[in-house]
Enzyme design. Sequence first.
Site, mmCIF file in Angstrom:
data_model
loop_
_atom_site.group_PDB
_atom_site.id
_atom_site.type_symbol
_atom_site.label_atom_id
_atom_site.label_comp_id
_atom_site.label_asym_id
_atom_site.label_seq_id
_atom_site.Cartn_x
_atom_site.Cartn_y
_atom_site.Cartn_z
ATOM 1 N N LYS A 53 -7.477 29.427 1.848
ATOM 2 C CA LYS A 53 -7.421 30.479 2.869
ATOM 3 C C LYS A 53 -7.228 31.844 2.214
ATOM 4 O O LYS A 53 -7.851 32.836 2.620
ATOM 5 C CB LYS A 53 -6.277 30.183 3.854
ATOM 6 C CG LYS A 53 -6.598 28.992 4.763
ATOM 7 C CD LYS A 53 -5.400 28.458 5.528
ATOM 8 C CE LYS A 53 -5.785 27.181 6.269
ATOM 9 N NZ LYS A 53 -4.679 26.514 6.973
ATOM 10 N N GLN A 97 1.502 26.849 8.108
ATOM 11 C CA GLN A 97 0.726 25.742 7.536
ATOM 12 C C GLN A 97 1.388 24.415 7.893
ATOM 13 O O GLN A 97 2.566 24.198 7.611
ATOM 14 C CB GLN A 97 0.637 25.914 6.004
ATOM 15 C CG GLN A 97 -0.198 24.858 5.315
ATOM 16 C CD GLN A 97 -1.677 24.901 5.703
ATOM 17 O OE1 GLN A 97 -2.263 25.969 5.864
ATOM 18 N NE2 GLN A 97 -2.279 23.733 5.851
ATOM 19 N N ASP A 120 -4.127 30.388 14.876
ATOM 20 C CA ASP A 120 -4.448 28.966 14.994
ATOM 21 C C ASP A 120 -4.645 28.533 16.452
ATOM 22 O O ASP A 120 -5.106 27.422 16.707
ATOM 23 C CB ASP A 120 -3.313 28.122 14.380
ATOM 24 C CG ASP A 120 -3.616 27.704 12.949
ATOM 25 O OD1 ASP A 120 -4.810 27.683 12.584
ATOM 26 O OD2 ASP A 120 -2.675 27.378 12.212
#
Length: 286
Positions: A53, A97, A120
């Site tokens: 990422k 994460q 997200d």
Amino acid sequence: MAILLDGKALGLAIRETVKHDVDTILRETGVTPHLAVILVGDDPASQTYVKGKENACRNAGIRSTVIREPADVTESKLLSDIDALNADPDVHGILLQLPIPKHLDPDRIIPKIDVRKDVDGFTPENVAALANGRPRLVPCTPRGVMRVLDHYGIAVAGKDCVVVGRSQIVGKPMAALLLNGNGTVTVCHSKTRDLRVETRRADILVVAIGKTRMIDASYIKPGAVVIDVGISKVDGVIAGDVDFDSARTVAGWITPVPGGIGPMTIACLLENTLVCCRSLIGGPHD
Ligand code: NDP
């Protein structure tokens, strides 16, 4: 033999567009889009994903910051990290994460992320918006699947869509997106009585179970679109949940692993970061 759905090429094209848009935002407003990633512990797979990422952000001109916390971090410390990122006007996207260590409950932590910075799409507000058919920030992996279908001109409306897997991050939002697209959606899971009967009805089959190469040709209707979300490593080789060599003899279209949904997930994360940035600085939405 199935036609390949090339998520790598499409992901790269999306990343080029993002890079162009980042340049435009910077030129017109002086703002550099900024993604903050919170990484807890030292799980090797998570470290690899976060590195991927970071690289993708760098290549697109997006600033990224990784906040690293030890595996034994307390909930209150994580919440104070999130508070600080929520309050920081220079941060546009926040990502925790997953997975996080067992002593931490994602359902207590994720809701604290500012809904406008929720790249997200996991906060309750964004989950509800998707379920209500008015999506705002959509989880990156299912969004990536929809982008692939759209790019290859594969219509969802009226199709029998079967999603195998019902996780919060893939299966459930995937089903919601297909339903919003007017597909007739069936969601299967580990308690499904006869998985093969269900999957063989699918015009569009999306598999996200984390069981290496489980879905072979016998699960697939001839000519079906097969989307393999799974990623696992066997003897150092990356593999999906679909037995590619077997499935491609029956399917009409198929995503490879690697080179399918993985790169699309990253591309959609960059896009979501731009969506957040634009809405926070008051620019046009996508
Ligand atoms: P989870 O483990 O959270 O969920 C797995 C789901 O699959 C569960 O709903 C489970 O059912 C179901 N399942 C497990 N075994 C079977 C079976 N034998 N038959 C039917 N259903 C089964 O996984 P995730 O959704 O997080 O991830 C799934 C896969 O996708 C993994 O390989 C992961 O690495 C990959 N992934 C890839 C991404 C990408 O960028 N391409 C992003 C995210 C994930 P039940 O609910 O009953 O337990």
